[in-house]
Design an enzyme around this catalytic site. Sequence first.
Site, PDB file in Angstrom:
ATOM      1  N   LYS A  26      44.505  47.015  45.467  1.00 34.10           N
ATOM      2  CA  LYS A  26      45.467  46.158  44.785  1.00 34.10           C
ATOM      3  C   LYS A  26      45.816  46.751  43.423  1.00 34.10           C
ATOM      4  O   LYS A  26      44.969  47.372  42.765  1.00 34.10           O
ATOM      5  CB  LYS A  26      44.855  44.758  44.627  1.00 34.10           C
ATOM      6  CG  LYS A  26      45.776  43.692  44.047  1.00 34.10           C
ATOM      7  CD  LYS A  26      45.039  42.355  44.018  1.00 34.10           C
ATOM      8  CE  LYS A  26      45.907  41.216  43.500  1.00 34.10           C
ATOM      9  NZ  LYS A  26      45.181  39.922  43.533  1.00 34.10           N
ATOM     10  N   SER A  60      47.669  36.329  45.523  1.00 34.68           N
ATOM     11  CA  SER A  60      48.474  37.368  44.912  1.00 34.68           C
ATOM     12  C   SER A  60      48.292  38.741  45.557  1.00 34.68           C
ATOM     13  O   SER A  60      49.048  39.674  45.277  1.00 34.68           O
ATOM     14  CB  SER A  60      48.140  37.460  43.414  1.00 34.68           C
ATOM     15  OG  SER A  60      46.775  37.823  43.208  1.00 34.68           O
ATOM     16  N   SER A  92      43.464  34.308  46.083  1.00 34.63           N
ATOM     17  CA  SER A  92      44.317  35.478  46.267  1.00 34.63           C
ATOM     18  C   SER A  92      43.838  36.495  47.294  1.00 34.63           C
ATOM     19  O   SER A  92      44.586  37.405  47.645  1.00 34.63           O
ATOM     20  CB  SER A  92      44.538  36.182  44.927  1.00 34.63           C
ATOM     21  OG  SER A  92      45.320  35.380  44.072  1.00 34.63           O
TER      22      SER A  92
END
Length: 453
Positions: A80, A158, A182
């Site tokens: 990420k 996210s 997330s």
Amino acid sequence: MTGNFGAMSIAQLSTLLQAGKADPVQVAEAVFEAIDRYEDKAVFVSLLKDRALAEAHASSKRMREGRSLGLLDGIPIAWKDLFDIEGLVTTAGSKVLAKAAPAAKDADMVDLLKQAGMIAIGRTNMSEFAFSGIGINPHYGTPHNPRSTDVPRIPGGSSSGAGVAVAANLVPVAMGTDTGGSVRIPAAFNGLVGYKATRGRHAMRGVYPLSRSLDSLGPLCRTVQDAAWIDAAMRGLSPALIQKRSSNGLDIVVPTNIVFDGAEPGVVAAFESALERLEKAGVRITRQALPAFERILDLMAQYGPLVTAEAYALHRERLSGPEAADMDQRVVARTRLGEKISLSSYLAILDARAGLIAETEALIGDRFVAFPTVAHVAPAIEPLLADDQTFFAMNVKTLSNTALGNFLDWCGVSIPCGTGDAGMPVGLLLSGSANHDDRLLAAAVALEEVVRG
């Protein structure tokens, strides 16, 4: 041997690599070819082809010389865009960080998994500054949920690109962060396993923060065993097979309050079917209210969300300057709400939180807790882009179940348990009290096959 290596579990691919039936360089090259062919270019924000191939060649050499670093040697992983990668700017899904200084070294987690032999493929897209459970990003594009067969649907956030990268069979595992859901939300929306560790279980150095009181890490992958292997390596341990225990005699609490509010019938049906299978397998299911859930909502109504207070403290100078104009205005609006949370209110939230954690641990004991990861399946993207109020309402709804676990400092694993509306995936979230991660992972391994049906 050739094949779609990104579609394999870590265990499947590791078996091929360790037996010499696949070569790390061949695997890495195949992964980059698959990414290049994939039409949705919003999944990755940067690729690390030169680094990855160098790491793959080193892994291949070790394999040939009988010096494998273990079960994860040669396995590709995506990161990420919150994790520092040496030589790259960590943009955290935002344009305003694009001109920041490149990272001087890898984040601790990136380095630990490199030491285990894993191959860093690239960095995945995300909600700006990790402040949304939806996964929409106006700067780098919004990855589309690959499980949708009708309209473009959100990936969940996210860790949006992380979820899509695995669900689209591009990589076997991607690393995410989880402050309010997330990891577990994109796992549920994309039909994956998502493991959120207890906060503090893994080193956070080199990971761009959102809320230091809530931030945690975890992988999105295909099986719970894969997640357990990654978790071990993230703590500097050698991955090992978790011995399957019997599901008979496991105790699970299913809350009767809050987590089913507004739930889609298809989600409830998939979850209840999974519970029926678990009961038939000998799991003891107890349905009871968890008073802390209402108390958490009351605290948020009285003082404001903890995450908002800490996000505002982190970004307050940015929000008062010219950079705010270059941010996602939905992120700006949500973050500015933290300005209204006073220091005394913030301290009151922390004090109440400690009490609720202790009370809930006493109530649950050694039992696990299960409820739908998200009370709805992944919605269509277009209505959320068209109207901010629709976006904000859906964001609250999407985060409502998972955020309870973050506030109570739980660890959790989302496991696919069926499908709901439009054939979209539904997740069952199995949670445990803080620092019960090993017990949780062992239980999830035992229950996974039953949960999936």
